[in-house]
Write an enzyme that holds these catalytic residues in place. Structure first.
Site, PDB file in Angstrom:
ATOM      1  N   TYR A  31      12.888   4.130  34.968  1.00 44.73           N
ATOM      2  CA  TYR A  31      13.341   3.466  33.737  1.00 44.73           C
ATOM      3  C   TYR A  31      14.149   4.419  32.860  1.00 44.73           C
ATOM      4  CZ  TYR A  31       9.653   5.657  30.818  1.00 44.73           C
ATOM      5  OH  TYR A  31       8.857   6.552  30.144  1.00 44.73           O
ATOM      6  N   CYS A  32      15.025   3.811  32.051  1.00 50.71           N
ATOM      7  CA  CYS A  32      15.781   4.552  31.031  1.00 50.71           C
ATOM      8  C   CYS A  32      15.608   3.806  29.714  1.00 50.71           C
ATOM      9  CB  CYS A  32      17.248   4.719  31.447  1.00 50.71           C
ATOM     10  SG  CYS A  32      18.139   3.174  31.710  1.00 50.71           S
ATOM     11  N   TRP A  33      16.574   3.897  28.807  1.00 53.19           N
ATOM     12  CA  TRP A  33      16.408   3.315  27.476  1.00 53.19           C
ATOM     13  C   TRP A  33      16.283   1.795  27.525  1.00 53.19           C
ATOM     14  CZ3 TRP A  33      14.721   3.277  22.864  1.00 53.19           C
ATOM     15  CH2 TRP A  33      15.242   2.431  21.887  1.00 53.19           C
ATOM     16  N   TYR A  57      12.735   1.270  28.633  1.00 53.77           N
ATOM     17  CA  TYR A  57      11.750   1.659  27.618  1.00 53.77           C
ATOM     18  C   TYR A  57      11.729   0.668  26.462  1.00 53.77           C
ATOM     19  CZ  TYR A  57       9.780   3.891  23.521  1.00 53.77           C
ATOM     20  OH  TYR A  57       9.052   4.128  22.387  1.00 53.77           O
TER      21      TYR A  57
END
Length: 352
Positions: A91-93, A120
């Site tokens: 996962y990222c932002w 996130y």
């Protein structure tokens, strides 16, 4: 096979990989995630500057080159040795290009990598929603008592006996008072505190009581979510009492980092000047200068902590007047372990 998965599937994975920058990760992250940034803080700033000041195409070109190198480094140094059956969640932002790039390459290698849909940002919304909903179905038993009676120690003994325990001060890395700053590091961010809270609450069984201790709305700089705070205050209460000498013993034992740094202690004491006269504050500073710790601790408890705690407890815990009382002085060796046993017995009788 769809490589995008939702929040509810997080527990299905062998490992959670956060590809955001170290500063983003430090502010908050999914529990047990490891940080394998595809852009570090400096690189992210560099690409962002090119995007704004030059053009998006060149920013993407520079960014792609950096991302490729960082993913290669992660494969060599972070993911080395993972088995062919390894199933990571990335996962990222917000579930965009950073996590997509990592997921694509890991899948090309042959690992069963998936990408968290919404990233996130989606997880953060999930935590906020759950902290609004979960407390409603929980039942708390609250340990109340003046500073130094050993409430935290009793919680630890209850946890050893497989009871459900919510130690808010442990999660906040703060003892919840003026001198409560931990010697082991700073408090987590508000976001990460809430993440840790949800990670704890989600494991609790609604059919069993949860032991916690009386707290104000804030622990150090952190706020307890309102729905959780309100639910705790509706709980049954248990009063813990101890003689002043016993309380002084415990405080001197628990705060060695302050006693070893008199200047830091005096700085903390000066913040009480709005609540107490200059004369009282100066007396406390004088006791600190003389390293007369027992007299200092006893005096500040009697003049500051005890009145403040009693006022707060009466206002915030309506069931305190009918609480069962346990006196530490009534127990000999292994007193806190024995108190915990008696509290469990008392609680079970009251819930039958």
């Amino acid at each position: 096979m769809n490589r995008l998965v939702g929040i509810e599937q997080i527990l299905e994975f062998d490992e959670i990989i956060d590809v955001r920058s170290p500063s983003e990760f430090g502010l908050d992250h999914i529990p047990n995630a490891i940080n394998a940034p595809v852009l570090n803080d400096q690189e992210r700033e560099e690409v962002g500057t090119i995007y704004k000041q030059v053009n998006p195409f060149e920013a993407k070109q520079v960014g792609a080159s950096i991302v490729a190198r960082n993913i290669a480094s992660a494969i060599d140094h972070i993911f080395a040795g993972r088995s062919k059956k390894w199933k990571p969640l990335i996962y990222c932002w917000r579930g965009g290009q950073r996590s997509a790039a990592m997921t694509h390459i890991l899948r090309q290698i042959g690992w069963n990598a998936h990408q968290l849909e919404g990233g996130y940002k989606a997880y953060r919304k999930y935590v906020i929603d759950k902290l609004e909903q979960k407390p409603e179905g929980l039942t708390f038993v609250v340990l109340c008592g003046l500073t130094g009676v050993g409430k935290t120690t009793i919680l630890q003994e209850l946890a050893k006996k497989d009871q459900q325990v919510l130690d808010l001060e442990e999660l906040a890395n703060h003892k919840g008072s003026l001198l409560g700053k931990s010697a082991t590091g700073d408090q987590p961010s508000q976001k990460h505190f809430e993440t840790l809270l949800w990670e704890k609450l989600r494991r609790f069984k609604p059919s069993q009581v949860i032991f916690t201790e009386s707290e104000s709305k804030k622990i150090g700089s952190l706020r307890i979510p309102e729905k959780l705070m309100n639910r705790i205050r509706l709980g049954d209460t248990i009063r813990i009492e101890a003689a002043i000498d016993k309380r002084i013993d415990l405080i001197v034992e628990e705060y060695p980092h302050f006693l070893a740094n008199p200047d830091r202690l005096k700085e903390a004491i000066r913040s009480l000047q709005q609540l107490h006269s200059n004369k009282i504050v100066q007396e406390w500073e004088g006791l600190i200068d003389k390293q007369n710790w027992r007299e200092f601790v006893g005096d500040i408890m009697i003049k500051h902590y005890d009145p403040a705690y009693q006022k707060s407890s009466i206002q915030n815990f309506p069931k305190l007047s009918s609480a069962t009382t346990f006196r530490v002085d009534d127990y000999a060796n292994n007193k806190y372990e024995k108190i915990a046993t008696d509290i469990i017995s008392s609680t079970n009788k009251n819930t039958i």
